[in-house]
Design an enzyme around this catalytic site. Sequence first.
Site, PDB file in Angstrom:
ATOM      1  N   SER A 178       9.040   0.548  20.491  1.00  0.00           N
ATOM      2  CA  SER A 178       8.654   1.399  19.359  1.00  0.00           C
ATOM      3  C   SER A 178       9.900   1.994  18.673  1.00  0.00           C
ATOM      4  O   SER A 178      10.773   1.226  18.271  1.00  0.00           O
ATOM      5  CB  SER A 178       7.687   2.465  19.879  1.00  0.00           C
ATOM      6  OG  SER A 178       7.078   3.131  18.820  1.00  0.00           O
ATOM      7  N   ASP A 265      -2.032  -3.387  17.315  1.00  0.00           N
ATOM      8  CA  ASP A 265      -1.197  -2.183  17.348  1.00  0.00           C
ATOM      9  C   ASP A 265      -1.599  -1.272  16.185  1.00  0.00           C
ATOM     10  O   ASP A 265      -1.463  -1.649  15.021  1.00  0.00           O
ATOM     11  CB  ASP A 265       0.280  -2.596  17.227  1.00  0.00           C
ATOM     12  CG  ASP A 265       1.241  -1.437  17.489  1.00  0.00           C
ATOM     13  OD1 ASP A 265       0.935  -0.304  17.073  1.00  0.00           O
ATOM     14  OD2 ASP A 265       2.296  -1.679  18.103  1.00  0.00           O
ATOM     15  N   HIS A 304      -0.493  -0.336  21.012  1.00  0.00           N
ATOM     16  CA  HIS A 304       0.916  -0.023  20.810  1.00  0.00           C
ATOM     17  C   HIS A 304       1.703   0.125  22.116  1.00  0.00           C
ATOM     18  O   HIS A 304       2.917  -0.059  22.138  1.00  0.00           O
ATOM     19  CB  HIS A 304       1.011   1.270  20.000  1.00  0.00           C
ATOM     20  CG  HIS A 304       2.411   1.641  19.629  1.00  0.00           C
ATOM     21  ND1 HIS A 304       3.231   0.806  18.894  1.00  0.00           N
ATOM     22  CD2 HIS A 304       3.151   2.745  19.897  1.00  0.00           C
ATOM     23  CE1 HIS A 304       4.406   1.394  18.728  1.00  0.00           C
ATOM     24  NE2 HIS A 304       4.388   2.557  19.326  1.00  0.00           N
TER      25      HIS A 304
END
Length: 319
Positions: A178, A265, A304
């Site tokens: 991320s 995601d 995610h």
Amino acid sequence: MKTSALIYLIIFGLLPVIFHYSYNIQKKILFLNFVQWPLKVEFSEPQSVGLEGTRNFYLHTDQQVKIGVWQILPRSLLNNSIPTTDEAYEAVLSNATQPVFLYMHGNSGNRASMHRLELYKLFQDLDYHVICFDYRSYGDSDVVELSEEGVVMDSKYIFEWVMKKVNGSAPVFVWGHSLGTGVSAHVLALLATENIQPAALFLEAPFNNIADELTEHPFSQLFKHLPWFHWLIVEPFYKNNLRFESDKHIVKIDCPIMILHAEDDGVIPVFLAERLYKAAIDSHGNDTDRVQMIKIDSSYGLGHKYICRYKELPSIIKT
Ligand SMILES: *[C@@H]1O[C@H](CO)[C@@H](O)[C@H](O)[C@H]1NC(C)=O
Ligand SMILES: *[C@@H]1O[C@H](CO)[C@@H](O)[C@H](O)[C@H]1NC(C)=O
Ligand SMILES: *[C@@H]1O[C@H](CO)[C@@H](O)[C@H](O)[C@H]1NC(C)=O
Ligand SMILES: *[C@@H]1O[C@H](CO)[C@@H](O)[C@H](O)[C@H]1NC(C)=O
């Protein structure tokens, strides 16, 4: 009537303007370091969060920032001669025969967050060494002004420390997740000019740059069609050097790169990872030994944070 007009004015007028002028709010929203979860972590006792063969220690960077770090041993070294001192742990790293994974986490939480622990344990079970840490102002690291440059400098220091310790005895891999993909790509682009590279870079759930991520984030969907959205929300981040332009950095990185992204995601849409992938193959060519992207079907429901649960992941990493 009057109340709803007022609410409308606040949501579309006042909040964005406050946002535009407050660097502090921008930083808070980007780094989310005030979101501490789990709440109470005994960082000095990694076994309290279920990590075996792990030591907690601190490094002081060249910018005098104290960084909290964990070193996690590979599974095959968890026998009755687990090191008991810092020196012994360092000697293991210097004589590493198994690959070493350096993990750079995303925003919010700290190095003990659940989905991160899950990935470390996967690495440990695959018989890899793991080094993970908290950037400044996260976890038990020093509370110092947050900025892109700051977290990049912290991470660069840790990466160079690992490279020095391992000293070629085993391959070192960098894994970013991320926001950590933006950090790791930036660090490796800086070090590419000094010809310092890991064996490979894994980018889990990456984005191409902050401008696109801000525009495509679910929270922005209400605002993004407003004509002043770009000026109000995106430009201030750029002016304040919160950019994380991985699409520019990836061009400079010479090691092999693996991009992993789940199609469901909901934080970083998969097409932002595709834009990053495209930037990479536009500069490096579509050579699968250099750059690869694996998209994980929505039916797995990994979203995610949980690519670590993808059943093909171990074989992808080994390959
Ligand atoms: C523990 O594992 C290491 C690495 O495989 C090995 O060298 C060592 O002899 C083992 N120690 C014991 C007590 O089994
Ligand atoms: C590697 O291991 C040996 C034996 O345990 C130790 O003496 C040596 O100091 C280690 N190497 C480094 C660079 O720490
Ligand atoms: C690092 O590796 C080089 C080459 O193998 C070796 O000459 C050197 O002594 C090592 N440095 C340390 C600190 O172990
Ligand atoms: C790159 O090459 C691989 C393998 O040849 C292929 O599957 C993939 O679709 C190509 N990607 C692009 C964007 O052309």
